[in-house]
Design an enzyme around this catalytic site. Structure first.
Site, PDB file in Angstrom:
ATOM      1  N   GLU A  40     -13.912  26.146 -75.012  1.00 22.59           N
ATOM      2  CA  GLU A  40     -13.713  27.385 -74.283  1.00 22.59           C
ATOM      3  C   GLU A  40     -12.340  27.934 -74.334  1.00 22.59           C
ATOM      4  OE1 GLU A  40     -15.729  27.246 -70.108  1.00 22.59           O
ATOM      5  OE2 GLU A  40     -17.401  27.553 -71.225  1.00 22.59           O
ATOM      6  N   GLU A  53     -23.412  24.771 -74.814  1.00 19.15           N
ATOM      7  CA  GLU A  53     -23.765  24.588 -73.521  1.00 19.15           C
ATOM      8  C   GLU A  53     -24.627  25.833 -72.967  1.00 19.15           C
ATOM      9  OE1 GLU A  53     -20.253  24.475 -70.724  1.00 19.15           O
ATOM     10  OE2 GLU A  53     -19.041  23.552 -72.142  1.00 19.15           O
TER      11      GLU A  53
HETATM   12  C1  BGP Z   1     -18.127  25.513 -69.005  1.00 14.87           C
HETATM   13  C2  BGP Z   1     -17.336  24.105 -69.155  1.00 14.87           C
HETATM   14  C3  BGP Z   1     -18.115  22.786 -68.834  1.00 14.87           C
HETATM   15  C4  BGP Z   1     -19.334  23.006 -67.633  1.00 14.87           C
HETATM   16  C5  BGP Z   1     -19.712  24.600 -67.522  1.00 14.87           C
HETATM   17  C6  BGP Z   1     -20.510  24.899 -66.350  1.00 14.87           C
HETATM   18  O1  BGP Z   1     -17.144  26.231 -68.339  1.00 14.87           O
HETATM   19  O2  BGP Z   1     -17.100  24.013 -70.716  1.00 14.87           O
HETATM   20  O3  BGP Z   1     -17.274  21.965 -68.846  1.00 14.87           O
HETATM   21  O4  BGP Z   1     -18.476  22.754 -66.410  1.00 14.87           O
HETATM   22  O5  BGP Z   1     -18.855  25.289 -67.708  1.00 14.87           O
HETATM   23  O6  BGP Z   1     -19.840  25.285 -65.147  1.00 14.87           O
HETATM   24  P1  BGP Z   1     -19.724  24.443 -63.995  1.00 14.87           P
HETATM   25  O7  BGP Z   1     -19.550  23.142 -64.066  1.00 14.87           O
HETATM   26  O8  BGP Z   1     -18.651  25.249 -63.288  1.00 14.87           O
HETATM   27  O9  BGP Z   1     -20.938  24.653 -63.113  1.00 14.87           O
END
Ligand code: BGP
Length: 467
Positions: free
Chosen positions: A174, A364
Site C-alpha cells: 500500500e 487483499e
Molecule cells: C490494509 C493492510 C493490511 C490489513 C488491511 C485490513 O491496509 O495492507 O495490513 O491490515 O488493511 O485493515 P485492518 O487490519 O485495519 O482491518
C-alpha cells in the site's frame, strides 16, 4: 471460461500482524512494534520506543513465528496455491543499516518457504509491509536517500537467499498510504508536511524501481509487483464539480501507480508540485531508473469504495478508516463503517487494466467482523462467505466479460490476525479463528470456521462452486 488454470488462489498476512516474537532470534524493533492497540474510536498511539505497561499487538500477535508449520498446514488443507506474507525486515537487518544480515532471521524464512513448497504453495512475499526497522529513524527513515541503499541491500540478500524458493515479490505494501499514514508506510512522522511525505515516496519509488531490476538480474523467473492500498471513490453526483473533486482525489492516489507502472511522474502531479512549491530530490540518472524499473504486475487491496465531492474532507485515515465526509447510500457498511461494494471490484479491475495493460492481482480483500467461537469450537460466519462469494463473482465477470488478466486472489487475514488500522484482534478476517483477545491473550489455539470449508470447495472447483 471462468478462472484460468493456475489461478493463484490463496490468502494473505503480514509479519507484524501475525508473527509476534518481536525480539526473537536477534530481531530489531520496527515501526509496528511501537504502535499500541486502539479501536474503532481510539487512534493507535505511536510511542518513542516500547513503554512498559502499554499493549503493543505486534509483540505477541498470534505467534505465527512459532506456529507457522501448523498454520501453513491449515492453508494447505484449504488447497492454497499461494500464500502472501511479508518478511519482517528487522529480522534480516535488525537496525536496518548493518553490513551483514542476521542469519537466524534468514533461517526462519527458509523454513517458512520450505513449508509452503512442501504443499505446493507459491510464496508471494511483501518485502516491506508496514515494518520499517526503527533503527532507520537515525537517518529520518525514508526521507533520507541512504535508506534506498539499505533497502536494496535487504533486497539483494533475500532475492539471493531465496532464489528458487520465491519468485513473486511485492516491493511496498500500500505504497500510497505514505499520503495518509506515513508512519506505517515508512517510519515518517504522522505530523510530517507534504514535502516530507513526497520526498519519502520519491525514495520508495526509486527503491522499488531498483529492486525490480535487481530481482530480474538475480533470477529471470522473478515477477515483481507494486501494491496499491484500495482507495477508490465515486463522485457524489453528476454535478461536474463533484466529478472534478473526485478526479482530484483519485489523482492523489493513482499517481503512485502511474509512477510504478508507467515509469515517470504524470504531468498532473508535476503541476501540483509546482503550484505547492514541492520539489523532488531528483538526481542525474533517476529518470532512467524509474523508466527501467517498471513493475511486472499491479496488485492491490480492495475492501470498500468511497464517495468524494466538492465538499470532501482532507485525505486522512482515522482509526483505520477513511472519512471523506460522504457515505454511499446504495451500499451497506461493515461494523467498522466500511462500505461493502462487490460490483466496485469489477469497475476497479477495468480501471487498472485500461490504464496500465499489465497483469493484476487482488492481494487483499475480506470482511473484518465480530465472530463467535461456539461451545463446540465451531464458528458460523455466513456473512464472510457472502462477502467473499460476491467479490469472487465480480472477479469472474472481469475475466470472462472484460478479458482482464487476473493472476490470483489472496483474501486478507486468511487466519485471524491483528488489525493494522485499529490494532484489534476482535476485527476478525480469517477462515481460521484464533483464540486471542485484543491484548493477544488466550490459548492461541486455531479453529476452522465455516468459511474454511467453503473456501476449500471454491479452490477445489477453481472458483466454480461458490455455494
Ligand atoms: C490494509 C493492510 C493490511 C490489513 C488491511 C485490513 O491496509 O495492507 O495490513 O491490515 O488493511 O485493515 P485492518 O487490519 O485495519 O482491518
Amino acid at each position: 471460461m471462468g478462472f484460468p488454470k493456475g489461478f493463484l488462489w490463496g490468502g494473505a498476512t503480514a509479519a507484524n500482524q501475525c508473527e509476534g516474537a518481536y525480539l526473537a532470534d536477534g530481531k530489531g524493533l520496527n515501526t509496528a512494534d511501537v504502535m499500541t492497540a486502539g479501536d474503532a474510536k481510539t487512534q493507535r498511539e505511536i510511542t518513542a520506543g516500547v513503554v512498559e505497561g502499554k499493549n503493543y499487538p505486534s509483540h505477541v500477535a498470534i505467534d505465527h513465528y512459532g506456529r507457522f508449520q501448523e498454520d501453513i498446514a491449515l492453508f494447505a488443507e484449504m488447497g492454497f496455491k499461494c500464500y502472501r506474507m511479508s518478511i519482517n525486515w528487522a529480522r534480516i537487518f535488525p537496525q536496518g543499516d548493518e553490513e551483514a544480515p542476521n542469519e537466524a532471521g534468514l533461517r526462519h524464512y527458509d523454513e517458512v518457504f520450505d513449508a509452503c513448497r512442501k504443499y505446493g504453495i507459491e510464496p508471494l512475499v511483501t518485502i516491506s509491509h508496514y515494518e520499517t526497522p526503527l533503527g532507520l529513524q537515525k537517518y529520518g527513515s525514508w526521507e533520507d536517500r541512504r535508506v534506498v541503499d539499505f533497502y536494496l541491500r535487504y533486497c539483494e540478500t533475500i532475492f539471493t537467499r531465496y532464489k528458487g524458493k520465491v519468485k513473486y515479490w511485492l516491493t511496498f505494501n500500500e505504497i500510497n498510504c505514505m499520503s495518509m499514514m506515513p508512519w506505517m508506510a515508512g517510519g515518517i512522522s504522522q505530523e510530517a508536511d507534504e514535502q516530507t511525505r513526497m520526498t519519502a515516496a520519491y525514495h520508495q519509488f526509486l527503491a522499488s524501481a531498483k529492486a525490480v531490476q535487481l530481482a530480474h538480474e538475480i533470477d529471470a523467473e522473478n515477477k515483481v509487483g507494486m501494491m496499491y492500498g484500495g482507495m477508490f471513490s465515486y463522485p457524489n453526483s453528476c454535478d461536474p464539480e463533484d466529478v472534478q473533486a473526485n478526479e482530484d482525489f483519485m489523482h492523489k492516489m493513482l499517481f503512485y501507480c502511474d509512477v510504478q507502472c508507467r515509469g515517470y511522474y504524470p504531468a498532473y502531479k508535476r503541476k501540483e508540485f509546482e503550484r505547492r512549491g514541492i520539489t523532488l530530490p531528483e538526481k542525474e540518472g533517476d529518470a532512467e531508473i524509474l523508466r527501467d524499473g517498471k513493475v511486472d504486475f499491479l496488485s492491490f487491496s480492495y475492501y470498500f469504495t468511497l464517495v468524494c465531492g466538492k465538499n470532501s474532507q482532507a485525505l486522512a485515515i482515522d482509526c483505520g478508516s477513511m472519512n471523506t465526509g460522504y457515505t454511499n447510500p446504495y451500499l451497506p457498511q461493515t461494523s467498522w463503517g466500511w462500505s461493502i461494494d462487490p460490483k466496485g471490484l469489477r469497475h476497479v479491475l477495468n480501471l487498472f487494466y485500461d490504464r496500465y495493460q499489465i497483469p493484476l492481482m487482488v492481494v487483499e480483500n475480506g470482511l473484518g467482523a465480530l465472530d463467535t467461537l461456539e461451545e463446540d469450537k465451531s464458528v458460523h460466519d455466513p456473512y464472510r462467505i457472502e462477502y467473499l462469494r460476491e467479490h469472487i463473482k465480480e472477479m469472474k465477470k472481469a475475466i470472462e466479460i472484460d478479458g482482464i488478466p487476473l493472476m490470483g486472489y489472496t483474501p486478507w487475514g486468511c487466519i485471524d490476525i491483528v488489525s493494522a488500522g485499529t490494532g484489534e484482534m476482535k476485527k476478525r478476517y480469517g477462515f481460521i479463528y484464533v483464540d486471542a483477545d485484543d491484548a493477544c491473550k488466550g490459548s492461541l489455539e486455531r479453529y476452522r470456521k465455516d468459511s474454511f470449508y467453503w473456501y476449500q470447495k471454491v479452490i477445489a472447483s477453481n472458483g466454480e462452486d461458490l455455494e
